[in-house]
Motif scaffolding. Structure first.
Motif, PDB file in Angstrom:
ATOM      1  N   TYR A 154      43.251  34.838  35.222  1.00 26.06           N
ATOM      2  CA  TYR A 154      42.391  33.665  35.113  1.00 26.06           C
ATOM      3  C   TYR A 154      42.125  33.111  36.505  1.00 26.06           C
ATOM      4  CZ  TYR A 154      43.428  33.914  30.158  1.00 26.06           C
ATOM      5  OH  TYR A 154      43.551  34.349  28.867  1.00 26.06           O
ATOM      6  N   GLN A 155      40.939  32.525  36.656  1.00 23.69           N
ATOM      7  CA  GLN A 155      40.521  31.944  37.938  1.00 23.69           C
ATOM      8  C   GLN A 155      40.506  32.999  39.050  1.00 23.69           C
ATOM      9  OE1 GLN A 155      42.835  27.954  36.592  1.00 23.69           O
ATOM     10  NE2 GLN A 155      43.063  28.454  38.698  1.00 23.69           N
ATOM     11  N   ALA A 156      40.161  34.217  38.675  1.00 29.68           N
ATOM     12  CA  ALA A 156      40.120  35.303  39.659  1.00 29.68           C
ATOM     13  C   ALA A 156      39.058  35.008  40.714  1.00 29.68           C
ATOM     14  CB  ALA A 156      39.820  36.630  38.966  1.00 29.68           C
ATOM     15  N   PRO A 157      39.457  35.004  41.979  1.00 28.51           N
ATOM     16  CA  PRO A 157      38.501  34.705  43.037  1.00 28.51           C
ATOM     17  C   PRO A 157      37.577  35.899  43.295  1.00 28.51           C
ATOM     18  CG  PRO A 157      40.621  35.248  43.980  1.00 28.51           C
ATOM     19  CD  PRO A 157      40.795  35.253  42.488  1.00 28.51           C
ATOM     20  N   MET A 158      36.338  35.607  43.590  1.00 29.46           N
ATOM     21  CA  MET A 158      35.364  36.670  43.868  1.00 29.46           C
ATOM     22  C   MET A 158      35.544  37.246  45.271  1.00 29.46           C
ATOM     23  SD  MET A 158      33.605  36.947  41.100  1.00 29.46           S
ATOM     24  CE  MET A 158      32.125  37.791  41.556  1.00 29.46           C
ATOM     25  N   ASP A 159      36.185  36.480  46.161  1.00 30.88           N
ATOM     26  CA  ASP A 159      36.277  36.917  47.556  1.00 30.88           C
ATOM     27  C   ASP A 159      37.597  37.616  47.891  1.00 30.88           C
ATOM     28  OD1 ASP A 159      37.830  34.625  47.287  1.00 30.88           O
ATOM     29  OD2 ASP A 159      37.340  33.869  49.280  1.00 30.88           O
ATOM     30  N   LYS A 160      38.373  37.950  46.906  1.00 33.52           N
ATOM     31  CA  LYS A 160      39.649  38.653  47.136  1.00 33.52           C
ATOM     32  C   LYS A 160      39.490  40.125  46.748  1.00 33.52           C
ATOM     33  CE  LYS A 160      41.786  35.028  48.557  1.00 33.52           C
ATOM     34  NZ  LYS A 160      41.935  34.837  49.978  1.00 33.52           N
ATOM     35  N   PRO A 161      40.232  40.998  47.395  1.00 34.77           N
ATOM     36  CA  PRO A 161      40.085  42.435  47.135  1.00 34.77           C
ATOM     37  C   PRO A 161      40.823  42.886  45.874  1.00 34.77           C
ATOM     38  CG  PRO A 161      41.726  42.090  48.827  1.00 34.77           C
ATOM     39  CD  PRO A 161      41.176  40.727  48.478  1.00 34.77           C
ATOM     40  N   PHE A 162      40.373  42.395  44.730  1.00 33.20           N
ATOM     41  CA  PHE A 162      41.001  42.733  43.465  1.00 33.20           C
ATOM     42  C   PHE A 162      40.076  43.636  42.654  1.00 33.20           C
ATOM     43  CE2 PHE A 162      43.138  38.277  43.366  1.00 33.20           C
ATOM     44  CZ  PHE A 162      44.205  38.741  44.110  1.00 33.20           C
ATOM     45  N   ILE A 163      40.651  44.645  42.025  1.00 38.00           N
ATOM     46  CA  ILE A 163      39.968  45.421  40.997  1.00 38.00           C
ATOM     47  C   ILE A 163      40.774  45.188  39.727  1.00 38.00           C
ATOM     48  CG2 ILE A 163      39.310  47.692  40.144  1.00 38.00           C
ATOM     49  CD1 ILE A 163      38.977  48.584  43.021  1.00 38.00           C
ATOM     50  N   LEU A 164      40.106  44.620  38.718  1.00 35.18           N
ATOM     51  CA  LEU A 164      40.763  44.281  37.461  1.00 35.18           C
ATOM     52  C   LEU A 164      40.552  45.401  36.451  1.00 35.18           C
ATOM     53  CD1 LEU A 164      39.650  40.548  37.412  1.00 35.18           C
ATOM     54  CD2 LEU A 164      41.864  41.469  38.106  1.00 35.18           C
ATOM     55  N   PRO A 165      41.445  45.520  35.467  1.00 34.12           N
ATOM     56  CA  PRO A 165      41.344  46.638  34.521  1.00 34.12           C
ATOM     57  C   PRO A 165      40.090  46.606  33.657  1.00 34.12           C
ATOM     58  CG  PRO A 165      43.009  45.077  33.814  1.00 34.12           C
ATOM     59  CD  PRO A 165      42.568  44.648  35.164  1.00 34.12           C
ATOM     60  N   THR A 166      39.455  45.459  33.563  1.00 41.11           N
ATOM     61  CA  THR A 166      38.244  45.353  32.741  1.00 41.11           C
ATOM     62  C   THR A 166      37.028  45.769  33.536  1.00 41.11           C
ATOM     63  OG1 THR A 166      38.093  43.029  33.354  1.00 41.11           O
ATOM     64  CG2 THR A 166      39.165  43.547  31.269  1.00 41.11           C
TER      65      THR A 166
END
Length: 166
Positions: A154-166
């Motif tokens: 939740y509240q996943a930032p757009m500017d962080k280097p995250f790849i989410l499972p969805t």
């Protein structure tokens, strides 16, 4: 093309052996569970990388040293113009991102987790230093990959280097 395959760590192999022979203490059982879950997530990510069709090299589970500091890279994908570093996380359940502290927290449990962004930045920095020590300068793109389909941020930032499972 996969150049280096992943193997179970010595620590995980020892815990598997001990778990088959005795009842582990609670803290050892938790450590074993986390090691096993992490390895399973990395193996899942390896299956995703096997499907990549590009002219690249893939190195898994690297243990490197720079400036008397040891660091581990889950997966490295090397192309002709960039090195991609992947920090794989097999977190399960609901988490939220707190922008004030730049940290992830489990939504329902009051448990501190090691910040994957800090792990990623440390690995990125040490890899850059290692490459520069050999006179190599390559662009590096580092990413935290959450592989578990039962993970929500939740509240996943757009500017962080995250790849989410969805």
């Amino acid at each position: 093309m996969i150049i280096k395959n992943r193997k179970k760590s010595t620590e995980l192999l020892i815990f598997e052996s001990l778990n088959n022979r005795m009842k582990l203490a609670e803290k050892d059982m938790l450590n074993f569970y986390n090691l096993r879950k992490g390895f399973e997530g990395e193996v899942l990510f390896d299956r995703y990388l096997e499907q990549v069709r590009c002219d690249c090299l893939i190195l898994n589970d690297l243990l490197l040293q720079m400036n008397q500091k040891t660091f581990q890279l889950d997966s490295l994908l090397i192309t002709s113009d960039c090195i991609h570093v992947f920090e794989v996380k097999n977190f399960e359940g609901d988490y939220y991102y707190d922008s004030a502290s730049d940290q992830l927290f489990p939504k329902t449990r009051n448990v501190d987790i090691v910040n994957p962004l800090v792990q990623l930045m440390r690995s990125d920095t040490l890899l850059r230093q290692l490459l520069e020590s050999f006179g190599l300068r390559f662009p590096i793109k580092s990413t935290v990959v959450f592989v578990n389909p039962q993970f929500t941020l939740y509240q996943a930032p757009m500017d962080k280097p995250f790849i989410l499972p969805t």
